[in-house]
Design a protein around this motif. Structure first.
Motif, PDB file in Angstrom:
ATOM      1  N   LYS A   1       0.827  -1.216   0.000  1.00 35.62           N
ATOM      2  CA  LYS A   1       0.000   0.000   0.000  1.00 35.62           C
ATOM      3  C   LYS A   1       0.857   1.260   0.000  1.00 35.62           C
ATOM      4  O   LYS A   1       0.490   2.255  -0.611  1.00 35.62           O
ATOM      5  CB  LYS A   1      -0.959  -0.003   1.187  1.00 35.62           C
ATOM      6  CG  LYS A   1      -2.101  -0.960   1.002  1.00 35.62           C
ATOM      7  CD  LYS A   1      -3.063  -0.922   2.164  1.00 35.62           C
ATOM      8  CE  LYS A   1      -4.158  -1.958   1.907  1.00 35.62           C
ATOM      9  NZ  LYS A   1      -5.104  -2.029   3.005  1.00 35.62           N
ATOM     10  N   ARG A   2       2.004   1.200   0.663  1.00 33.20           N
ATOM     11  CA  ARG A   2       2.899   2.360   0.682  1.00 33.20           C
ATOM     12  C   ARG A   2       3.432   2.669  -0.718  1.00 33.20           C
ATOM     13  O   ARG A   2       3.773   3.794  -1.024  1.00 33.20           O
ATOM     14  CB  ARG A   2       4.090   2.122   1.612  1.00 33.20           C
ATOM     15  CG  ARG A   2       3.725   1.909   3.056  1.00 33.20           C
ATOM     16  CD  ARG A   2       3.811   3.195   3.852  1.00 33.20           C
ATOM     17  NE  ARG A   2       3.466   2.983   5.238  1.00 33.20           N
ATOM     18  CZ  ARG A   2       4.302   3.102   6.245  1.00 33.20           C
ATOM     19  NH1 ARG A   2       5.556   3.462   6.022  1.00 33.20           N
ATOM     20  NH2 ARG A   2       3.893   2.883   7.471  1.00 33.20           N
TER      21      ARG A   2
ATOM     22  N   GLU B   1       1.670   2.130  -3.528  1.00 31.46           N
ATOM     23  CA  GLU B   1       0.564   2.267  -4.482  1.00 31.46           C
ATOM     24  C   GLU B   1       0.685   3.462  -5.414  1.00 31.46           C
ATOM     25  O   GLU B   1       0.285   3.386  -6.561  1.00 31.46           O
ATOM     26  CB  GLU B   1      -0.776   2.317  -3.752  1.00 31.46           C
ATOM     27  CG  GLU B   1      -1.284   0.955  -3.378  1.00 31.46           C
ATOM     28  CD  GLU B   1      -2.635   1.005  -2.682  1.00 31.46           C
ATOM     29  OE1 GLU B   1      -3.114   2.098  -2.320  1.00 31.46           O
ATOM     30  OE2 GLU B   1      -3.218  -0.076  -2.496  1.00 31.46           O
ATOM     31  N   ASN B   2       1.205   4.566  -4.952  1.00 33.29           N
ATOM     32  CA  ASN B   2       1.295   5.755  -5.796  1.00 33.29           C
ATOM     33  C   ASN B   2       2.640   5.887  -6.504  1.00 33.29           C
ATOM     34  O   ASN B   2       2.978   6.952  -7.003  1.00 33.29           O
ATOM     35  CB  ASN B   2       1.008   7.010  -4.963  1.00 33.29           C
ATOM     36  CG  ASN B   2      -0.419   7.013  -4.461  1.00 33.29           C
ATOM     37  OD1 ASN B   2      -1.330   6.602  -5.163  1.00 33.29           O
ATOM     38  ND2 ASN B   2      -0.608   7.454  -3.235  1.00 33.29           N
ATOM     39  N   THR B   3       3.391   4.800  -6.535  1.00 32.04           N
ATOM     40  CA  THR B   3       4.666   4.785  -7.257  1.00 32.04           C
ATOM     41  C   THR B   3       4.458   4.045  -8.577  1.00 32.04           C
ATOM     42  O   THR B   3       3.357   3.606  -8.879  1.00 32.04           O
ATOM     43  CB  THR B   3       5.770   4.088  -6.442  1.00 32.04           C
ATOM     44  OG1 THR B   3       5.483   2.692  -6.363  1.00 32.04           O
ATOM     45  CG2 THR B   3       5.881   4.679  -5.039  1.00 32.04           C
ATOM     46  N   GLU B   4       5.528   3.867  -9.293  1.00 33.99           N
ATOM     47  CA  GLU B   4       5.429   3.187 -10.591  1.00 33.99           C
ATOM     48  C   GLU B   4       5.547   1.674 -10.489  1.00 33.99           C
ATOM     49  O   GLU B   4       5.437   0.987 -11.503  1.00 33.99           O
ATOM     50  CB  GLU B   4       6.542   3.714 -11.502  1.00 33.99           C
ATOM     51  CG  GLU B   4       6.497   5.208 -11.728  1.00 33.99           C
ATOM     52  CD  GLU B   4       7.726   5.713 -12.459  1.00 33.99           C
ATOM     53  OE1 GLU B   4       8.166   5.060 -13.417  1.00 33.99           O
ATOM     54  OE2 GLU B   4       8.242   6.771 -12.058  1.00 33.99           O
TER      55      GLU B   4
ATOM     56  N   THR C   1       5.300  -2.274  -8.038  1.00 32.33           N
ATOM     57  CA  THR C   1       4.690  -3.061  -6.970  1.00 32.33           C
ATOM     58  C   THR C   1       5.746  -3.430  -5.936  1.00 32.33           C
ATOM     59  O   THR C   1       6.946  -3.235  -6.150  1.00 32.33           O
ATOM     60  CB  THR C   1       4.089  -4.363  -7.532  1.00 32.33           C
ATOM     61  OG1 THR C   1       5.164  -5.170  -8.044  1.00 32.33           O
ATOM     62  CG2 THR C   1       3.065  -4.084  -8.629  1.00 32.33           C
TER      63      THR C   1
ATOM     64  N   TYR D   1      11.330   4.545   0.708  1.00 29.61           N
ATOM     65  CA  TYR D   1      10.073   3.903   1.087  1.00 29.61           C
ATOM     66  C   TYR D   1      10.354   2.701   1.988  1.00 29.61           C
ATOM     67  O   TYR D   1       9.642   2.466   2.965  1.00 29.61           O
ATOM     68  CB  TYR D   1       9.289   3.441  -0.146  1.00 29.61           C
ATOM     69  CG  TYR D   1       8.549   4.544  -0.863  1.00 29.61           C
ATOM     70  CD1 TYR D   1       7.166   4.623  -0.795  1.00 29.61           C
ATOM     71  CD2 TYR D   1       9.227   5.485  -1.621  1.00 29.61           C
ATOM     72  CE1 TYR D   1       6.470   5.629  -1.462  1.00 29.61           C
ATOM     73  CE2 TYR D   1       8.546   6.493  -2.289  1.00 29.61           C
ATOM     74  CZ  TYR D   1       7.172   6.560  -2.198  1.00 29.61           C
ATOM     75  OH  TYR D   1       6.485   7.555  -2.846  1.00 29.61           O
TER      76      TYR D   1
END
Length: 142
Positions: free
Chosen positions: A26-27, A29-32, A34, A109
């Motif tokens: 989930k951390r 999720e807004n990256t490019e 998985t 991250y």
């Protein structure tokens, strides 16, 4: 004799691992990428170049799963593959410049997630935790 699954250390550990894994996913999720792609890029950043099999072993995944993952990473221009000239069965993988830039940008991250994960836990407790996990693993793999 009564077996209580809710008190089974293996079951509890499995459930916690699933929840921790999902939380890291989930951390990202807004990256490019998985979570599993992050892990692959991390290992390639750490090891520079490695065989596809070595990468799958480091990630504890089957060769076929690693192959599909590497296909996606290569398609996205994050890694490149190269066959070994003396043994064509061996395929080496390494980061492209784009992949290196991405994982460098996303390494914090992992650092932040680990920091959040161990918040409020003493260094002594973390050492004990690691010893206990290693002992449990050796108990079932020897």
């Amino acid at each position: 004799m009564y077996f209580d699954l809710d008190k089974c250390v293996g079951h509890i550990t499995e459930n916690v691992i699933k929840q921790i894994t999902e939380a890291f996913g989930k951390r990202l999720e807004n990256t490019e990428i998985t979570r599993i792609q992050w892990i692959a890029l991390y290992h390639l950043k750490s090891n520079k170049i490695m065989s596809q099999r070595d990468l799958s072993n480091l990630m504890y995944v089957k060769d076929s799963s690693a192959g599909r993952l590497i296909d996606r990473l290569e398609r996205d221009g994050l890694i490149k593959r190269e066959r070994n000239n003396s043994d064509r069965r061996i395929i080496y993988v390494e980061l492209t410049e784009k992949g290196d830039q991405l994982i460098t940008k996303l390494l914090p991250y992992g650092e932040k997630f680990n920091s959040d994960l161990v918040k409020g836990i003493s260094e002594e407790d973390l050492i004990i935790y690691e010893k206990v996990l290693k002992k449990m693993l050796s108990n079932v793999t020897e």
